[in-house]
Write an enzyme that holds these catalytic residues in place. Structure first.
Site, mmCIF file in Angstrom:
data_model
loop_
_atom_site.group_PDB
_atom_site.id
_atom_site.type_symbol
_atom_site.label_atom_id
_atom_site.label_comp_id
_atom_site.label_asym_id
_atom_site.label_seq_id
_atom_site.Cartn_x
_atom_site.Cartn_y
_atom_site.Cartn_z
ATOM 1 N N GLU A 108 -0.516 2.964 12.779
ATOM 2 C CA GLU A 108 0.338 4.137 12.564
ATOM 3 C C GLU A 108 0.213 4.644 11.131
ATOM 4 O O GLU A 108 0.378 3.893 10.176
ATOM 5 C CB GLU A 108 1.807 3.823 12.827
ATOM 6 C CG GLU A 108 2.666 5.049 12.531
ATOM 7 C CD GLU A 108 4.172 4.848 12.644
ATOM 8 O OE1 GLU A 108 4.608 3.751 13.036
ATOM 9 O OE2 GLU A 108 4.898 5.806 12.335
ATOM 10 N N ASP A 177 7.576 -5.499 -1.686
ATOM 11 C CA ASP A 177 7.893 -4.325 -2.486
ATOM 12 C C ASP A 177 8.818 -4.766 -3.611
ATOM 13 O O ASP A 177 9.870 -5.345 -3.354
ATOM 14 C CB ASP A 177 8.585 -3.290 -1.589
ATOM 15 C CG ASP A 177 8.982 -2.039 -2.357
ATOM 16 O OD1 ASP A 177 8.453 -1.822 -3.462
ATOM 17 O OD2 ASP A 177 9.813 -1.284 -1.838
ATOM 18 N N ASP A 179 10.663 -3.409 -7.154
ATOM 19 C CA ASP A 179 10.986 -2.130 -7.750
ATOM 20 C C ASP A 179 11.874 -2.350 -8.974
ATOM 21 O O ASP A 179 12.858 -3.077 -8.908
ATOM 22 C CB ASP A 179 11.755 -1.347 -6.683
ATOM 23 C CG ASP A 179 11.834 0.109 -7.026
ATOM 24 O OD1 ASP A 179 11.547 0.914 -6.141
ATOM 25 O OD2 ASP A 179 12.180 0.434 -8.173
ATOM 26 N N HIS A 235 3.488 -3.015 -5.049
ATOM 27 C CA HIS A 235 3.447 -3.448 -3.664
ATOM 28 C C HIS A 235 2.366 -4.515 -3.513
ATOM 29 O O HIS A 235 1.340 -4.437 -4.162
ATOM 30 C CB HIS A 235 3.064 -2.288 -2.736
ATOM 31 C CG HIS A 235 4.023 -1.148 -2.765
ATOM 32 N ND1 HIS A 235 3.677 0.122 -2.401
ATOM 33 C CD2 HIS A 235 5.321 -1.089 -3.118
ATOM 34 C CE1 HIS A 235 4.726 0.925 -2.525
ATOM 35 N NE2 HIS A 235 5.735 0.219 -2.964
ATOM 36 N N LEU A 404 7.619 0.965 7.424
ATOM 37 C CA LEU A 404 6.553 1.779 6.830
ATOM 38 C C LEU A 404 6.520 1.551 5.331
ATOM 39 O O LEU A 404 7.548 1.409 4.695
ATOM 40 C CB LEU A 404 6.829 3.253 7.113
ATOM 41 C CG LEU A 404 6.716 3.642 8.592
ATOM 42 C CD1 LEU A 404 7.490 4.911 8.870
ATOM 43 C CD2 LEU A 404 5.269 3.807 8.982
ATOM 44 N N HIS A 412 1.897 9.746 -6.405
ATOM 45 C CA HIS A 412 3.340 9.932 -6.453
ATOM 46 C C HIS A 412 3.641 11.341 -6.955
ATOM 47 O O HIS A 412 3.272 11.692 -8.067
ATOM 48 C CB HIS A 412 3.993 8.902 -7.372
ATOM 49 C CG HIS A 412 5.445 8.768 -7.075
ATOM 50 N ND1 HIS A 412 6.329 9.792 -7.297
ATOM 51 C CD2 HIS A 412 6.152 7.753 -6.536
ATOM 52 C CE1 HIS A 412 7.532 9.412 -6.908
ATOM 53 N NE2 HIS A 412 7.449 8.178 -6.448
#
Ligand code: ZN
Lengths: 506, 496
Positions: A108, A177, A179, A235, A404, A412
């Site tokens: 996907e 992930d 951040d 990531h 996702l 970005h």
């Protein structure tokens, strides 16, 4: 309508906001989320909030530089986007291009497009049978963001014609992930939210060092690829077949294994146990030097750089049984000239002595203190280091196959920076502000063409080789893609041999 | 008869101790089965049903104990042990009843999951209660062999830390096991094993976890197989025809006939059970209906939603025990541990069993309307008439097939547009309950002011319509109408 550049200074932090210089580049003010949307639930996404990123490098300080615009994005997709790299990775097949890979065709893709300024549409369940199909679609749609989902039991693009339950995720890289927004309570560099600077980027460096080692040594994953998110995080994509086929439950377990919960006001139960679990011991050995060099001094996050900070954020957090140390050191440090690193050693030594591990005769307190209090105190310096350095994972991203995550190599839109691969061995040298923006890439292309015309150099295979992207993409090819393909070839060969041997039996 | 489809064959299935001992009181803990071979027995249909219900009793008891505060207490464990020993008194009964339920529950996905979770918990519980001998046999059943002494020696420095402190001295004779880490997920998550290059090293004391995981995997595979290939796996079709309705019947009665909570005797309380909440949505006002939909969609409710919906269900007569069962079942994407750790507290809190220990009562409409507005895609709380725009509301009403004409829906939307949220809600009630005769007999008090009033009235209406055992209750409700102050509902009703 005037078309002059409207260069804006953000009054709050004095930094340059992404500027609009042409009528088409109205991105900054129209990137608002359109909530009227569609079949998607936002929980599936790694959400970026819309805050400006603090930019510090020379390139960004050239206030007139455009870092992102739809025009630039169009050129990026047309000339630089590494379709072949993305495809040969996601196909998990070394015999590139002509061979059809179900791993690729059932993946996907979701795209965020802006058909007109201010309008944002997510398109989910896209899939492409070939690299060519993907290329065509991206060139046509020019998505501001591409997300990668799972590999399904059927091609996701057929989701409308499939019966309920037929579209099941069957594989997905294990992803992490991290951040910087999750570090706000311990960032003392002045950044909050989406802002980053080189001082707080060290948290990402530490996270990569801890996780990369753990994933490889503990879980035996060999194909771990790291990416800069283009803004304020990183990531990890773990691509071993064993990782791709993990159940959601297993993903949850791996993510939780790497998660450290510390005692807080609400939860006095510490999750750390002594002796420290080997993975935490390894993390501690990596993190304490960082803690000393980058968290304690004023040149870093200043934990031991001023009486206010060391009282509030350090001494006051000593468990009740060790309060005597706090008052003692507070007095001692009020007027002495020891360095932050020396203060840290002093503090640890006092704790050791108090619980009777300092060597020499045991103090009276050490003899009377309860085992529980001793343990609590023994934990405490480790907890402090972890609180200020241990990777903070957004583990919801890792838990399910279906989540996702932004595709590597995207841009970005807020920073204009490319989501480039990072080699974990070189994470200490990685500078997020050196990652090229779209604006700079176009300049680099122009510069190359100019000098190439004069020098008659051989033409590189890919246009990106003409720019600084080469320094990111080629190591990715060499250190990640090649070993991955080598292993797949080996695996295929083994299977073929096995099959041949079986036939021989009959 | 053979009740099950094909199952992966394996060698020795029953790890047990010699025959004579298994006849003792705790036989159920001396013989732990993998259930990987279906029994071949002749039995009457009555017996078939009795067996099914016996096992069901055990699993339901287990579910309740697991969800209660006493989950880890000696009392809770003893009570559970007693039920198991009494109901699964022989290995044959244990085996047969397992296979009957397995077949019955394979018919639908949610029940398969419930069965899988609770059979695994039962397996685990029995292992935990079993002695060393049984445990060792169980390890053998799963081809789990201890780590080679040489490798154990090499890794002793590392492995030693897995043992409790007081055991350190004996560590050299400790047994360890080595399995792929995917077989020891809960130990991995808690860092209670050593993980090295994809393998988990586990002390014997933690091996129960591995065995339970393996058991779960086997059972899950065979349930999936049953679901795909049908219960009888293509065998004799006349037998299939005979059995099918019986299994269907067990399948449906298993979840529906929930024991009624003792303290709540009213007809409504008896209707609200973990199993039938989803079916009661048509009796709920829109706010609660969207909450149930959201819960089913997300398999989760966020804090404000849990509070608003949890208190409503409590007000509707769902007991704490049942609420725990209901929410855990609904939060179906998480493991039992995760549920226990992160959410069961908040449900207990709703019932005043945690935190300030004050029993809260359900929010009324103004409480809901003025609560913190939803701010997250996973938020389903609040008053939809207030939170939705009229477009979204219209679509929702249409999709729920509310009202017999578009005019019915328009009436609701019009009231919402003029910000008369309470009246819009009341209009919804009127549209759904058009029988004026019935309305005369039930309390319509407070509809539009309190979601529980809406719910109560809707159920009473249904009782009236079906002419069921409602007479006595209607009287009671009628008395309430007479004695209570007229609220917005009554006024609007009479003006209609
Ligand atoms: Zn910073």
């Amino acid at each position: 309508m005037p078309e002059e550049s409207t260069q804006e200074q953000d009054p709050d932090n004095g930094t340059t906001a992404v500027a609009a210089t042409s009528p088409t580049s109205a991105v900054t003010n129209v990137y608002a989320k359109d909530n009227s949307n569609k079949e998607i639930t936002n929980e599936d996404f790694d959400m970026d909030e819309d805050e400006p990123m603090q930019t510090e490098t020379e390139a960004a300080k050239k206030s007139t530089a455009v870092v992102f615009s739809p025009e630039l994005l169009k050129m990026y997709y047309a000339r630089l986007f590494p379709f072949d790299l993305l495809h040969s990775w996601l196909a998990y097949s070394p015999n590139n291009n002509n061979s059809q890979s179900w791993l690729f065709s059932r993946r996907e893709f979701s795209m965020t497009i802006e058909p007109s300024p201010g309008e944002e549409i997510y398109i989910r369940y896209q899939s492409f049978s070939t690299s060519q199909e993907l290329t065509t679609a991206i060139l046509k749609r020019r998505p501001t963001k591409i997300d990668l989902g799972a590999i399904f039991s059927q091609a996701p693009k057929d989701h409308k014609t499939l019966q309920k339950g037929q579209l099941q995720p069957v594989q997905r890289e294990l992803v992490f992930d991290i951040d910087l927004t999750d570090y706000d309570d311990i960032r003392h560099c002045g950044c909050t939210g989406a802002q980053i600077c080189n001082k707080c980027w060290v948290f990402m460096t530490m996270a990569v060092e801890v996780l990369d080692g753990g994933l490889k040594k503990d879980f035996g994953f060999d194909h771990v690829s790291w990416f800069y998110s283009g803004r304020r995080g990183i990531h990890a994509w773990i691509c071993d077949e064993t990782a791709r086929t993990l159940t959601n439950e297993a993903r949850n377990a791996v993510a939780t294994y790497f998660e450290v919960k510390l005692a807080s006001d609400n939860n006095k139960d510490v999750e750390l146990h002594l002796p420290l679990h080997p993975s935490l011991q390894r993390a501690f050995d990596i993190l304490e030097p960082w803690f000393i060099s980058d968290i304690l001094p004023a040149s870093g996050h200043g934990l031991l750089a001023s009486p206010e900070r060391w009282k509030k954020d350090l001494l006051d957090t000593i468990p009740e049984a060790g309060k005597s140390i706090a008052s003692l050191l507070e007095k001692k440090w009020a007027n002495d000239t020891t360095t932050p690193a020396e203060k840290w050693e002093q503090l640890k030594k006092h704790v050791r002595v108090l619980i009777g591990q300092g060597g020499g005769a045991k103090t009276k307190t050490a003899k009377t203190m309860s085992t529980k209090d001793k343990l609590r105190l023994e934990h405490w310096p480790i907890e402090v280091v972890f609180r200020h350095t241990y990777p903070r994972l957004d583990i919801n991203v890792s838990k399910t196959m279906n989540h996702l995550l932004k595709s590597p190599f995207c841009v970005h839109p807020k920073t204009g920076r490319v989501c480039v691969p990072i080699q974990p061995e070189e994470i200490r040298q990685f500078d997020p502000f050196a990652v090229p923006t779209l604006g700079r890439l176009m300049e680099e292309l122009d510069d190359y063409e100019k000098t190439a015309a004069m020098e008659e150099r051989p033409k590189p295979k890919h246009e990106w080789q003409k720019t600084s992207l080469k320094g990111y993409f080629e190591p990715f090819q060499k250190a990640f893609l090649e070993p991955l393909h080598k292993e797949i070839r080996k695996h295929d060969k083994n299977q073929a041999e096995q099959a041949a041997a079986m036939r021989g039996d009959f | 008869m053979n009740v099950v489809g094909p199952i992966k064959p394996s060698s020795s299935l029953i790890a047990g101790i010699p025959e004579e001992e298994s006849s003792s009181k705790n036989a159920a803990f001396k013989q732990i089965q993998l259930y990987d071979e279906a029994p071949q027995v002749e039995m009457s249909l009555d017996q078939f049903e009795v067996y099914a219900l016996k096992r069901l009793k055990v699993l339901r008891k287990l579910e309740r104990v697991m969800n209660s505060r006493t989950a880890n207490s000696i009392d809770g464990k003893n009570a559970l042990k007693k039920t198991i020993s009494e109901e699964l008194e022989t290995p044959e009964l244990d085996q047969i009843s397992h296979f009957i339920l397995r077949a019955a529950y394979s018919l639908d996905e949610e029940k398969r999951r419930w069965f899988l979770t609770h059979e695994t918990a039962l397996f685990r519980f029995r292992l935990e209660q079993a002695d060393q001998k049984v445990l060792t046999k169980s390890c053998k059943m799963f081809q789990l062999t201890p780590l080679h002494p040489k490798e154990a020696q090499e890794k002793m420095q590392l492995l030693k830390m897995l043992l409790p402190h007081d055991n350190n001295t004996r560590s050299s004779n400790q047994t360890f096991y080595k399995v792929p880490f995917t077989q020891a997920l809960d130990l991995v998550a808690k860092r209670q094993c050593i993980v090295e290059r994809g393998f988990a090293y586990i002390p014997a004391s933690k091996v129960v976890s591995i065995l339970a995981g393996k058991f779960r995997m086997l059972l899950s595979a065979s349930l999936a197989h049953l679901a795909q290939n049908g219960i009888l796996g293509g065998s004799n079709s006349s037998e299939a025809e005979r059995l099918h309705p019986l299994l269907q019947n067990i399948n449906s009665c298993l979840l529906e006939t929930e024991p009624i909570s003792e303290e709540l005797g009213s007809f409504q309380a008896s209707m609200v059970t973990p199993g039938n909440v989803p079916k009661l949505v048509q009796h709920m006002p829109l706010c609660m209906r969207t909450m149930q939909t959201g819960l089913q969609k997300d398999k989760k409710l966020r804090y404000h939603g849990r509070l608003q919906y949890g208190l409503f269900l409590k007000g509707a007569g769902l007991s704490l025990e049942d609420a725990l069962v209901f929410f855990q079942r609904s939060f179906s994407n998480m493991t039992a541990e995760q549920w226990q750790k992160e959410y069961s507290y908040s449900i207990r809190h709703t019932y005043g069993k945690e935190g300030q220990k004050k029993s809260k009562s359900a929010y009324n409409c103004s409480g809901i309307i003025n609560s913190q507005p939803p701010s997250h895609p996973g938020d389903h709380h609040g008053c939809p008439y207030k939170e939705y725009d009229s477009d979204k509301l219209s679509k929702l009403l249409q999709s729920l097939k509310i009202g017999s004409t578009p005019g019915d829906r328009q009436a609701i939307v019009n009231l919402q547009k003029s910000k008369h949220y309470n009246l819009a809600c009341l209009e919804h009630f009127k549209v759904m309950h058009p029988n004026q005769e019935a309305l005369k007999d039930i309390s319509v008090d407070n509809i539009g002011n309190h979601p529980n009033a809406w719910f109560r009235a809707s159920l009473a209406y249904k009782e009236y319509e079906t002419g069921g055992a409602g007479a006595e209750n209607n009287e009671k409700e009628g008395a309430l109408v007479a004695g209570s102050p007229k609220a917005v509902a009554d006024v609007a009703m009479s003006s209609a």
